[in-house]
Scaffold this motif. Sequence first.
Motif, short mmCIF file in Angstrom:
data_model
loop_
_atom_site.label_atom_id
_atom_site.label_comp_id
_atom_site.label_asym_id
_atom_site.label_seq_id
_atom_site.Cartn_x
_atom_site.Cartn_y
_atom_site.Cartn_z
N TYR A 321 1.73 -20.93 74.56
CA TYR A 321 1.78 -22.25 73.92
C TYR A 321 3.07 -22.41 73.11
CZ TYR A 321 0.82 -25.78 70.34
OH TYR A 321 0.91 -26.85 69.49
N MET A 376 -6.36 -26.46 62.58
CA MET A 376 -5.93 -26.34 63.98
C MET A 376 -5.38 -27.67 64.49
SD MET A 376 -8.66 -23.82 65.91
CE MET A 376 -10.17 -24.59 65.30
N PHE A 377 -5.99 -28.78 64.07
CA PHE A 377 -5.50 -30.10 64.46
C PHE A 377 -4.09 -30.34 63.93
CE2 PHE A 377 -4.93 -34.63 63.66
CZ PHE A 377 -5.29 -35.19 64.88
N TYR A 379 -1.89 -28.01 63.01
CA TYR A 379 -0.94 -27.09 63.62
C TYR A 379 -0.45 -27.62 64.97
CZ TYR A 379 0.97 -23.06 66.03
OH TYR A 379 1.81 -22.23 66.75
N ASN A 380 -1.34 -28.19 65.74
CA ASN A 380 -0.97 -28.70 67.06
C ASN A 380 -0.01 -29.88 66.95
OD1 ASN A 380 -1.09 -29.07 69.93
ND2 ASN A 380 -2.55 -30.73 69.60
N CYS A 397 -3.97 -20.62 59.83
CA CYS A 397 -4.92 -20.66 60.94
C CYS A 397 -5.52 -19.28 61.20
CB CYS A 397 -4.22 -21.17 62.21
SG CYS A 397 -3.95 -22.95 62.25
N TRP A 459 -1.77 -29.70 76.13
CA TRP A 459 -2.21 -28.75 75.10
C TRP A 459 -3.09 -29.41 74.06
CZ3 TRP A 459 -2.07 -23.77 75.79
CH2 TRP A 459 -1.09 -23.19 76.62
N ASN A 460 -2.98 -30.73 73.87
CA ASN A 460 -3.84 -31.43 72.91
C ASN A 460 -5.31 -31.21 73.25
OD1 ASN A 460 -1.61 -32.36 71.60
ND2 ASN A 460 -1.70 -34.44 72.43
N PHE A 463 -6.70 -27.87 72.16
CA PHE A 463 -7.03 -27.80 70.74
C PHE A 463 -8.30 -28.59 70.42
CE2 PHE A 463 -2.87 -25.97 70.31
CZ PHE A 463 -2.97 -25.18 69.16
N TYR A 464 -8.55 -29.68 71.13
CA TYR A 464 -9.81 -30.39 70.93
C TYR A 464 -10.98 -29.51 71.32
CZ TYR A 464 -6.93 -34.61 70.51
OH TYR A 464 -6.00 -35.54 70.11
N LEU A 466 -11.03 -26.21 71.15
CA LEU A 466 -11.16 -25.19 70.12
C LEU A 466 -11.84 -25.75 68.87
CD1 LEU A 466 -7.66 -23.43 70.36
CD2 LEU A 466 -9.83 -22.67 71.33
#
Length: 501
Positions: A321, A376-377, A379-380, A397, A459-460, A463-464, A466
Amino acid sequence: MRSSLAPGVWFLRAFSRDSWFRGFILLLTFLIYACYHMSRKPISIVKSRLHQNCSELVRPGNDTHDPNDTTWCSWSPFDKDDYKELLGAVDNAFLVAYAIGMFISGIFGERLPLRYYLSAGMVLSGLFTSLFGLGYFWNIHMLWYFVLIQICNGLVQTTGWPSVVTCVGNWFGKGKRGFIMGIWNSHTSVGNILGSLIAGVWVNQQWGLSFIVPGIITAIMGIVTFLFLIEYPEDVDCTPPQHHGDPEKERDNPEDPANGPYSHRESNVDIAVSSSKEQGTEPEAISFLGALKIPGVIEFSLCLLFAKLVSYTFLYWLPLYISNVAHFSAKEAGDLSTLFDVGGIIGGIMAGLISDYTNSRATTCCIMLILAAPMMFLYNYVGQSGIASSIVMLIICGVLVNGPYALITTAVSADLGTHESLKGNAKALSTVTAIIDGTGSIGAALGPLLAGLISPTGWNNVFYMLISADVLACLLLCRLVYKEILAWKLSRSRSSGYKQI
């Protein structure tokens, strides 16, 4: 004629000797499991090397690839557009085998000598890790070879966790061990960091050495384990730990923080040696179904499933990533990803300290999981805007994701110590630990698999996924959080009642 030692001097000498051996066992098991994780990490570092953009590299004179081919330097079969799915299959081969094998491993672990079982597992794990790297030097480009090696490695790695937990349980008695076990549980993050740094040395040149070197170290550690691991304190004439105090005194003291929702519970390191070899009869090994019937096993296991799903997705996909989004080289991405594990070390210790102080393990864990979701949201979306923000948010994180993961394992075992079928039965410890970690390993397998399938859509979406898993792990702790709040209120009311008297 030499006079006999005074009782006080004898006590000090015996205490010092027992403490030395316990410290040695704690350090040895720490290094053992750090090596297990060190040998798992290289695949996540090498992923960005197996498939990379070769347009900026100078082609060798004997290259036969198409001039427009931008993946000529990638490693077949991972040089095609479906490389993420193939890499996900390689990850999943290990993790599914690990999850299935974990349920069986505990049964073997409680019936075989731990020293032999653990040593053989480490040597074989080192062998299969090295065989994966030898695929580079043998010029192997068949997917089935890498999948088969990962399956074998996943199976033999299941010897690790039930064995080290049981061994530590044989040496350490009852006590508040959130801080101590928080430090000990950092073996996971330390192993990940070592694996990342060692693999990063060779990832841009001969990537096969990224696997071979950790494999050799793991195998050597297996030999050290065979020579030095001591399964029981009685084997070296040490004093067995005290696991049970006076239950009447414990019940009669409402101000004792241990008399909360976990007052009648002992951790998996607190159960073990009541069934020591000094007893006349050996306790029977608990059955798989018998362990499942213990209250709390299924609930905690499912919670760990979602917690490990998040943690292992970071473990296997974070370097790729970072490489894709921040456009770092494979080595730079691997080095930067170690900050997540640095945060994991801090998180495990913090979670242990806070839960010790508040006597609220589930609540501590739930709060960290709640905070992990928005982090996490963020960080992405903003973590890659600069190197400083990336470093800070990776560490945070790591604290919030891996802290609960370490604490859940402790909370699970603490809850299981309440049941009569486990009291004094060290034979049950390996099976119960294997069930909990095996169920968690199902999540560890699902996370990287889903990441491989979802990442081509962006990649969004990974993360959703996760964040959703994190929320589910939190929801599964709601009942325990409620019980802890009720126990806290009851303790406060009893405390105020005693003060008024």
